[in-house]
Design an enzyme around this catalytic site. Structure first.
Site, short mmCIF file in Angstrom:
data_model
loop_
_atom_site.label_atom_id
_atom_site.label_comp_id
_atom_site.label_asym_id
_atom_site.label_seq_id
_atom_site.Cartn_x
_atom_site.Cartn_y
_atom_site.Cartn_z
CG ASP A 291 5.74 4.18 0.73
OD1 ASP A 291 5.99 4.93 1.71
OD2 ASP A 291 4.58 3.89 0.38
CE LYS B 133 1.05 5.35 8.13
NZ LYS B 133 1.08 4.46 7.01
CE1 TYR C 242 -3.69 2.50 0.50
CE2 TYR C 242 -2.45 3.29 2.39
CZ TYR C 242 -3.49 3.44 1.48
OH TYR C 242 -4.30 4.54 1.57
C1 LIG Z 1 0.39 4.94 5.62
C2 LIG Z 1 1.13 4.69 4.38
C3 LIG Z 1 0.98 5.49 3.24
C4 LIG Z 1 -0.07 6.56 3.13
O1 LIG Z 1 0.12 7.59 4.00
P1 LIG Z 1 -1.11 8.58 4.35
O2 LIG Z 1 -0.52 9.61 5.22
O3 LIG Z 1 -2.15 7.70 5.01
O4 LIG Z 1 -1.61 9.11 3.05
C5 LIG Z 1 1.81 5.27 2.17
N1 LIG Z 1 2.74 4.31 2.20
C6 LIG Z 1 2.91 3.51 3.26
C7 LIG Z 1 3.98 2.48 3.24
C8 LIG Z 1 2.11 3.66 4.38
O5 LIG Z 1 2.28 2.83 5.42
#
Ligand SMILES: *Cc1c(COP(=O)(O)O)cnc(C)c1O
Length: 444
Positions: A255, A283, A155
């Site tokens: 990511d 995060k 994701y």
């Molecule tokens: C949480 C997450 C996202 C998305 O981040 P948001 O702030 O919710 O848009 C993208 N990539 C990874 C790996 C994530 O864990």
């Protein structure tokens, strides 16, 4: 089976949460502002949170829960850390948004580039979705190529071209993973199974133009998957990926929205010694406020407007409150060099004890854990990718989730999410969790 546990919180009243959920559903789709919060993965109704402190959440009925979600990752120092709160208040007193550059942003960008050396330039945005979406646009703008590769079950936020799921573990052309995503937005997304290097190599062999040049702009990976549950890379996989992308002048995007400052101070790239071309952070770097970032090689990043032709912007980008919170959180992490080793130890202990409690109750589980991330998959086989993760007994996980919730322990409400341990989870808190787990396993 008769439940003999004497945990005081096992027969919780959640009438306040129930009433709020009814009202919420009348005005918010599904009653929530992000789908997984609705508990569809485990059944039942969500808990409405009134406040949080350290390792605990408190709901609208006054019930207390030991929290292993941590706002889905940011709260590595626990909730409502006093120094982070103070930094936010102090920043707010000077105004909450200017839409003009600030010294604070410069200091924060310098700090991020120092902590994550592969980032020579960094751009601040407000969500992980924005970071990955912008990194992909940049990769396409820089390489002049259209195709991207993502991992099946990974994701990266909800940008159209990333909401693509594969039908199987094999590499396939993308089909939209959400209503409203056009075939056009999905057709340039290739998906491939995690930890499957031969499949990735085949993908590169297949996608070339008439001159033999790769048509793949970027490969984007969670360097430790967290969004199919926690699934670390096999030894050598990330290194091989880096060699493969480099050989094809394809950009490698890590990511690290989840793993950055989570699995190690400098993220998974520090842990595995692999330098991506671009990195996405979110995060933890926002300290619990809406902040994310993408950065990397200077020659690539300088293609972003206003330096270059790739457009990306944001009214609230570099918001002073968010930057103050993120900066304080990272400074606090820097000040505790042994924190990551301690989190690794406590999380390994917690995960192994939970697994053995479940196994003693005759329940097959596989523990995947790295640093302070872990998932207990309710299946007996190793979990190396999304197809093996999906063999888990999600219904049984749901029963365990609720048995724990009723005893005051809040796991992520889905089998396919990673749980997080924070610095605020003391030995006593972990012991209380294990007591609850014994009673919960007994009740299954
Ligand atoms: C949480 C997450 C996202 C998305 O981040 P948001 O702030 O919710 O848009 C993208 N990539 C990874 C790996 C994530 O864990």
């Amino acid at each position: 089976m008769h439940d003999t546990s004497s945990s005081p919180s096992q027969n919780q009243k959640r009438s306040g949460s129930h009433a709020l959920f009814l009202r919420a559903r009348a005005v918010i789709p599904g009653g929530v502002n992000s789908p997984v919060r609705a508990f569809r993965g485990v059944g039942g109704e969500p808990v409405f949170v009134a406040r949080a402190q350290g390792p605990y959440l408190f709901d609208s009925d006054g019930n207390r829960y030991i929290d292993y979600v941590g706002s889905w990752g940011p709260m590595i120092l626990g909730h409502a850390h006093p120094e982070i709160l103070a930094a936010i208040v102090e920043a707010a007193q000077s105004g909450t948004s200017f839409g003009a550059p600030t010294e604070r942003e410069v200091l924060f960008a310098e700090l991020l580039c120092r902590c994550v050396p592969s980032m020579q330039r960094v751009r601040l945005v407000s969500s992980g979705t924005e970071a990955t979406m912008s990194a992909l646009r940049l990769a396409r703008g820089f390489t002049g190529r259209h195709k991207i590769v993502k991992i099946d079950g990974a994701y990266h936020g909800h940008a159209d071209s990333l909401l693509v799921a594969a039908g199987s573990g094999a590499a396939t052309l993308g089909i939209p993973g959400s209503a409203g995503v056009t075939p056009g937005a999905a057709q340039d997304t290739l998906t491939v199974s995690w930890n499957d290097l031969p499949a990735m190599q085949r993908l590169f062999a297949e996608h070339r133009d008439e001159n033999g040049t790769s048509t793949i702009a970027a490969v984007i990976v969670e360097p430790v998957c967290g969004n199919m549950g926690c699934v670390p890379p096999q030894p050598g996989y990330l290194q091989a990926l880096s060699q493969l992308t480099r050989a094809h002048d394809t950009l490698l995007i890590f990511d690290e929205v989840m793993t950055g400052f989570r699995v190690a101070f400098g993220g998974a790239q520090a842990l595995y010694g692999v330098e991506p071309d671009l990195t996405c952070l979110g995060k933890i770097v926002g300290g619990g406020l809406p902040l994310a970032a993408y950065g990397g090689r200077a020659d690539v990043m300088e293609r972003i407007a206003p330096s270059g032709p790739v457009y990306q912007a944001g009214t609230l980008s570099g918001n002073p409150l968010a930057v103050a919170a993120g900066m304080k959180q990272i400074e606090l992490l820097m000040r505790q060099p042994d924190l990551y080793a301690r989190l690794e130890r406590t999380t390994a202990h917690l995960g192994q004890e939970l697994a053995s409690i479940l196994r003693s109750a005759g329940i097959a589980v596989t523990l995947n854990q790295l640093g302070s991330m872990f998932t207990l998959f309710f299946c007996g086989e190793p979990v190396l990718d999304y197809s093996s993760a999906k063999r888990s007994d999600a219904a049984r996980f749901g029963h365990f989730f609720h048995a724990l919730l009723n005893r005051g322990v809040y796991l992520p409400p889905s089998q396919f999410e990673a749980a997080f341990v924070s610095a605020a989870h003391s030995d006593a808190v972990l012991d209380e969790t294990l007591d609850a787990a014994r009673a919960a396993a007994h009740s299954l």
